[in-house]
Enzyme design. Structure first.
Site, mmCIF file in Angstrom:
data_model
loop_
_atom_site.group_PDB
_atom_site.id
_atom_site.type_symbol
_atom_site.label_atom_id
_atom_site.label_comp_id
_atom_site.label_asym_id
_atom_site.label_seq_id
_atom_site.Cartn_x
_atom_site.Cartn_y
_atom_site.Cartn_z
ATOM 1 N N ASN A 1 -6.299 -3.054 18.948
ATOM 2 C CA ASN A 1 -6.383 -4.541 19.307
ATOM 3 C C ASN A 1 -6.469 -5.268 20.881
ATOM 4 O OD1 ASN A 1 -4.188 -4.749 18.624
ATOM 5 N ND2 ASN A 1 -4.731 -6.775 17.806
ATOM 6 N N GLY B 1 2.111 -2.047 15.326
ATOM 7 C CA GLY B 1 0.521 -1.909 14.279
ATOM 8 C C GLY B 1 0.619 -2.612 12.200
ATOM 9 N N SER B 2 0.554 -1.856 11.018
ATOM 10 C CA SER B 2 0.638 -2.280 10.382
ATOM 11 C C SER B 2 2.683 -2.781 10.102
ATOM 12 C CB SER B 2 -0.275 -1.628 9.322
ATOM 13 O OG SER B 2 0.439 -0.054 9.287
ATOM 14 N N VAL C 1 3.144 0.976 8.099
ATOM 15 C CA VAL C 1 3.814 2.171 9.257
ATOM 16 C C VAL C 1 4.978 2.060 9.614
ATOM 17 C CG1 VAL C 1 3.228 3.161 11.222
ATOM 18 C CG2 VAL C 1 1.532 2.917 9.328
ATOM 19 N N GLY C 2 4.967 0.646 10.088
ATOM 20 C CA GLY C 2 6.690 0.241 10.553
ATOM 21 C C GLY C 2 7.478 0.433 10.140
ATOM 22 N N GLU D 1 6.631 -4.910 15.706
ATOM 23 C CA GLU D 1 5.537 -5.705 15.462
ATOM 24 C C GLU D 1 4.261 -5.393 14.681
ATOM 25 O OE1 GLU D 1 6.168 -8.371 17.242
ATOM 26 O OE2 GLU D 1 7.954 -8.403 18.511
ATOM 27 N N CYS E 1 -3.033 -9.889 15.375
ATOM 28 C CA CYS E 1 -1.825 -10.224 14.621
ATOM 29 C C CYS E 1 -0.878 -11.843 14.668
ATOM 30 C CB CYS E 1 -0.711 -9.478 14.727
ATOM 31 S SG CYS E 1 -0.004 -9.236 16.907
ATOM 32 N N GLU F 1 9.500 -8.688 22.580
ATOM 33 C CA GLU F 1 9.079 -8.270 23.315
ATOM 34 C C GLU F 1 8.629 -9.453 24.946
ATOM 35 O OE1 GLU F 1 6.458 -4.775 22.375
ATOM 36 O OE2 GLU F 1 6.059 -6.057 21.627
HETATM 37 C C1 UN1 Z 1 -2.308 -12.357 21.506
HETATM 38 O O1 UN1 Z 1 -2.011 -13.799 20.111
HETATM 39 O O2 UN1 Z 1 -2.697 -12.447 22.687
HETATM 40 O O3 UN1 Z 1 -1.312 -7.123 18.128
HETATM 41 C C2 UN1 Z 1 -1.708 -11.729 21.134
HETATM 42 C C3 UN1 Z 1 -1.176 -8.214 18.247
HETATM 43 C C4 UN1 Z 1 -0.247 -8.536 18.839
HETATM 44 C C5 UN1 Z 1 -0.679 -9.215 20.230
HETATM 45 C C6 UN1 Z 1 -0.851 -10.547 19.627
HETATM 46 N N1 UN1 Z 1 1.130 -8.057 18.905
HETATM 47 O O4 UN1 Z 1 -2.290 -8.566 18.051
#
Ligand code: UN1
Length: 483
Positions: free
Chosen positions: A152, A228-229, A232-233, A250, A284, A464
């Site tokens: 994404n 990711g999900s 899986v995490g 994340e 996310c 991060e």
């Molecule tokens: C954002 O909202 O600008 O995978 C970044 C994701 C997040 C990154 C979002 N780790 O959607």
């Protein structure tokens, strides 16, 4: 003719040893095959990890400011190719061309930021209890790191993991998601063209079970950063824990936007619309719950439903499109299933949810963003991450109830409060069970120079981005010296 691409291993572009490939498909038009990539397996992962291990001593010994300069050169190169990369990103991922330009620009800023960090990766001096003893700390690389990135944000997330990993002196094996791998390939190509020594950055393409799993499990990999999900995490965390590898995760969110009765209505509607539906709800950090005080709920809903109905959905590469397709048929199916779940749970369907199949749209995964009201906080729609353009609206009696409902999920990534009352905003900042809190701003759309991450089931490990990134990508060495 479909272009065929390769893995990057030890500075060379090579196919998977098995010769297997998979197709990168345009989600707005499934007849458009964007490229064909290696479907890597354990032997390719083995080659990549070995190459990274061989390159490690030389890269770790390269002065950090010199390592940073490779990133600065890559930043310039990415910026020069912004239009081409944004078009590719939009074509393979389906986010709008405007969002794609924003994401490529974000990758440029990330490369610049971490390029500059090369000269700032400092340790500390700390006073000793003893005379003539000098104590200090310094940072050293972790070793070979595996970076597993989602579809994404196909250039921003590879950049925000690769850049700090490299500047801290690690060597890298990157495994981008299968659904949108080519933007990451271009980033790797640009980094390689800065004359990065062979093996410092390696990329293997392929699926989770075939390529991701053996990479995460490889005994020479000292750190894994995964986005990711959460299913899986958790597997990644378990595999890493067995050999005490460092793991940073994340994962999901069920992010709330709280709308208090005193909120500026335009701000609240625009924040919600943006965070819930832009990028097709596939972030996310997306808002999937609007928690609204009863006094403002009718006005808020009326305007939100109108704005949602007016969204222009279609080919994301057209400049006037606001919402593109879901990434693939499976993701679209998931969202459609949640529409049924919401109805079965007794929620009221007030907007959207229709598939768009007219003309050329029939070859893409298009859906009008949907809104449900009367969603129970403990229902599936109130609790589970959908990862699509589907918003659950919950009405509450006041601030206390809003905070209780907002916190009542297992996730805790980001959260928004819309209010003009600074005291309320600050009280929510203190009480929100979320790693990132936004006041009068969308819950999604983050900057690169400040830590990113969540609480509870959303994240694990150190943060991060920004200066916090170095905590994950380096070890602290403590030195005592008697003189
Ligand atoms: C954002 O909202 O600008 O995978 C970044 C994701 C997040 C990154 C979002 N780790 O959607």
């Amino acid at each position: 003719m479909t272009n065929i691409y390769s893995n990057l291993i030890e500075g060379r572009w090579v196919p998977a040893r098995s010769g297997a490939t998979f197709d990168d498909v345009n989600p707005a038009d499934t007849a458009d095959i964007v490229g064909r990539l290696p479907d890597s397996g354990p032997p390719d992962v083995e080659d990549a990890v070995r190459a990274a291990a061989r390159a490690l001593p030389g890269w770790a010994a390269t002065p950090a400011p010199v390592r940073g300069r490779y990133l600065l050169r890559a930043a310039h190169a990415v910026e020069k190719r912004l239009e081409e990369l944004a078009d590719l990103l939009s074509r393979e991922e389906g986010k709008t061309i405007g969002e794609a330009r924003g994401e490529v620009t974000r990758a440029v800023r990330i490369l610049e930021y971490f390029g500059g960090e090369g000269a700032r990766l400092s340790g500390r001096t700390i006073p000793s209890e003893r005379e003539r003893v000098f104590m200090y700390t310094l940072r050293q690389p972790l070793g070979v790191v595996a970076l597993v990135t989602p579809w994404n944000f196909p250039i921003a997330i590879p950049a925000w993991k690769t850049a700090p990993a490299l500047v801290c002196g690690n060597t890298v094996v990157l495994k981008p998601a299968e659904q949108a791998p080519l933007t990451a390939l271009r980033l790797a190509e640009i980094l390689q063209e800065t004359d990065l020594p062979p093996g410092v950055l390696n990329v293997v393409f392929g699926g989770g079970p075939g390529a991701g799993a053996p990479l995460v499990a490889h005994p020479e990999v000292r750190g894994v950063s995964f986005t990711g999900s959460d299913v899986v995490g958790r597997q990644v965390a378990q595999v890493g824990a067995r050999r005490l590898a460092r793991v940073q995760l994340e994962m999901g969110g069920k992010n709330p936007t709280l709308v208090l009765a005193d909120a500026d209505l335009d701000t609240a509607v625009e924040c919600t619309l943006n965070a819930a539906f832009y990028s097709t709800g596939q972030r996310c950090t997306a808002t999937s719950r609007a928690i609204v005080e009863k006094a403002i709920a009718p006005a808020f809903l009326e305007r939100l439903v109108a704005r949602t109905g007016a969204l222009r959905i279609g080919d994301p590469r057209r400049p006037d499109t606001q919402i593109g397709p879901a990434i693939d048929a499976a993701q679209l199916e998931t969202t459609l299933r949640y529409l049924d779940t919401a109805r079965a749970e007794g929620a009221r369907h007030v907007a959207g949810g229709e598939r768009l199949t007219e003309g050329a749209l029939a070859r893409g995964h298009f859906l009008r963003p949907a809104i449900f009201t009367g969603v129970r906080p403990d229902s599936r729609l109130g609790q589970e991450e959908v990862f699509g353009p589907l918003l659950a609206v919950m009405e509450v009696d006041g601030f206390e109830e809003a905070v209780t409902v907002a916190n009542a999920t297992r996730f805790g990534l980001s959260a928004t409060i819309c209010t003009r009352d600074v005291s309320r905003a600050l009280e929510y900042v203190a009480r929100a069970e979320a790693g990132m809190v936004m006041v009068n701003l969308p819950s999604a759309g983050v900057e690169f120079q400040i830590p990113f991450g969540g609480l509870k089931d959303s994240s694990s490990g150190t943060r991060e981005q920004g200066p916090a990134a170095a905590e994950f990508y380096s070890e602290t060495k403590t030195v005592y010296m008697k003189y």
